[in-house]
Scaffold this active site. Structure first.
Site, PDB file in Angstrom:
ATOM      1  N   TYR A 148     -15.506 -72.600  58.949  1.00  0.00           N
ATOM      2  CA  TYR A 148     -14.969 -73.680  58.113  1.00  0.00           C
ATOM      3  C   TYR A 148     -15.999 -74.212  57.122  1.00  0.00           C
ATOM      4  O   TYR A 148     -15.726 -75.157  56.396  1.00  0.00           O
ATOM      5  CB  TYR A 148     -14.515 -74.854  58.996  1.00  0.00           C
ATOM      6  N   ASP A 284     -10.620 -68.680  74.741  1.00  0.00           N
ATOM      7  CA  ASP A 284      -9.243 -68.237  75.003  1.00  0.00           C
ATOM      8  C   ASP A 284      -8.812 -68.642  76.408  1.00  0.00           C
ATOM      9  O   ASP A 284      -7.689 -69.097  76.633  1.00  0.00           O
ATOM     10  CB  ASP A 284      -9.049 -66.736  74.756  1.00  0.00           C
ATOM     11  N   ASP A 308     -10.371 -76.914  66.463  1.00  0.00           N
ATOM     12  CA  ASP A 308      -9.146 -77.122  65.695  1.00  0.00           C
ATOM     13  C   ASP A 308      -7.933 -76.713  66.538  1.00  0.00           C
ATOM     14  O   ASP A 308      -6.961 -77.458  66.686  1.00  0.00           O
ATOM     15  CB  ASP A 308      -9.230 -76.267  64.421  1.00  0.00           C
TER      16      ASP A 308
END
Ligand code: NAD
Length: 422
Positions: A148, A284, A308
């Protein structure tokens, strides 16, 4: 005007601090109007007139563009820089090349490195989980690095061609699968950036009686970037917080060197001593863990992209974006912007349907950040009481049985009445 200042990373808050606010676009003005009265009522009730907030409107977004020709006027940034702390409604993201998202611009310009999102359940809120009350976490998402950071090069651009050529010729990189048609993004993750974020998460856990800090990463695949985040996070805990924490890195070292029994005893002793346990989970797996065993997690520290995804997944578990608060904070300079996490909701703007809870709970976080915890708690308990009584805005009324739907303004008035009567 009297301003909040900072000394040795401690905020000095005057009794009448000037706090800039950005009402925002779309539903922003409605939720702002409803919220301001509630915040003022909570401060008045908690401190009986001894403390008050001097609100100062500053412009950003569509309103700023219409009035000044700039989406984020310099005066706005200067006012927030001076006042240190601000409250903000949602802003329309301007469409068009070269214009940064206003939220990203504010975060970058003030180096607000920690995106803090508390996620807890309020009784009565519609949730897809069987036991949503087990979810009570605070996410610390690194806000300035990772993919980002905005370092991206478009397919076919001279920059990307040069970069791919350099990688192939100077670094013998053979793994770019389609070099002629690739775009490239860069993922910087630094030791400084990781440690200031993990440090903020540990400080929060210590100040708020939390029991664990979980470092969430994809270090199994991205060994130097996200693996670095984990390694530097553990290193910080074991050096700067050696007395207050016990790390699972330390635990595994003990297992290898002294055996399972010694390691288990050390972990048990640390828990009895009230030390914060620092562990880590692969990103994950974390998305499964928060659904299956939310009660095992407490404070989460993670890189930007993981944060996020996890923030939105967790917000959905406890009732969605209408009620999820957030803040972007630099604990070293004291700068902090507390903000509704949802967008401008153009589909319901101006109809009195918007839920002001995200902005209100962000304001509650802001009050807690100032050390005005009594006022912060009054807002949270008033929201709790209104939701338990099933008096709610349209978004919740649709999925609750026997709910009474109230408008944004009526909901604000209800909370003010609850606070005043307490
Ligand atoms: P959105 O969050 O505005 O809306 C998504 C859905 O959630 C809509 O159905 C909306 O009605 C509903 N919703 C959102 N907030 C609500 C609330 N408080 N009460 C009840 N319902 C609510 O997302 P979007 O439609 O993708 O974006 C609209 C605009 O907002 C875009 O310009 C986007 O860039 C901007 N945006 C800004 C922020 C921010 O300022 N932090 C965040 C996200 C999106």
């Amino acid at each position: 005007m009297t301003y909040i200042t900072i000394q040795n990373e401690t905020l000095l808050v005057p009794k009448q601090p000037t706090i800039p606010f950005i009402a925002g676009d779309g539903i922003g003005p409605e939720i702002w109007e409803a919220s301001q009265a509630v915040i003022d009522a909570a401060v008045a009730k908690a401190y009986q007139g001894e403390k008050t907030i001097q609100w100062r409107e500053v412009l950003a977004g569509e309103k700023a563009f219409k009035e000044t020709g700039a989406w984020l006027p310099k005066e706005t940034l200067a006012a927030i820089t001076e006042a240190k702390v601000a409250l903000k409604g949602p802003l329309t993201t301007p469409i068009g090349g070269g214009i940064r998202s206003l939220n990203v611009a504010l975060r970058q310009d003030l180096d607000l490195f920690a995106c803090v999102r508390p996620v807890r359940y309020f009784t009565g809120v519609p949730s897809p989980l069987k036991e949503p009350e087990k979810t009570d976490m605070v996410i610390f998402r690194e806000n300035t690095e990772d993919v980002y950071a905005g370092i991206e090069f478009e397919k076919d651009s001279p920059e990307v061609n040069q970069l791919i050529q350099m990688l192939q010729e100077q670094f013998a990189v053979k793994k770019i699968r389609f070099p002629k048609t690739s775009a490239i993004g860069i993922k910087p993750i630094s030791k400084e950036g990781s440690q200031r974020l993990v440090g903020a998460a540990i400080d929060y856990a210590l100040a708020n009686d939390r029991s664990t800090v979980t470092l969430v990463h994809k270090g199994n695949i991205m060994k130097f970037t996200e693996g670095g985040f984990k390694k530097w996070g553990y290193e910080l805990a074991e050096s700067a917080y050696a007395q207050q924490t016990f790390t699972m890195h330390n635990y595994h070292t003990l297992v290898a060197e002294k055996g399972q029994a010694v390691a288990d005893q050390a972990l048990a002793d640390a828990k009895v001593a009230g030390k914060i346990i620092i562990n880590d989970v692969i990103a994950d797996n974390m998305l499964q863990q928060i659904l299956l065993y939310p009660e095992k997690y407490d404070v989460i520290a993670t890189c930007n992209l993981n944060g996020d995804y996890i923030s939105d997944a967790l917000a959905a578990q406890v009732g969605g974006i209408g009620i999820a608060p957030g803040a972007n904070i630099n604990y070293q300079t004291g700068h902090a912007i507390f903000e509704a996490t949802h967008g401008t909701a153009p589909d319901i703007a101006g109809q009195g349907k918007a839920n002001p809870c995200s902005l209100l709970l962000s304001a509650s976080m802001m009050l807690a950040y100032l050390g005005w915890t009594k006022a912060a708690q009054l807002i949270e308990s008033a929201i709790e009481e209104a939701l338990t009584a099933k008096k709610v805005t349209a978004d919740f009324a649709h999925s609750m049985t026997d709910a009474t739907e109230v408008s944004t303004g009526e909901f604000g008035q209800l909370l003010t009445d609850i606070i005043t009567a307490q």
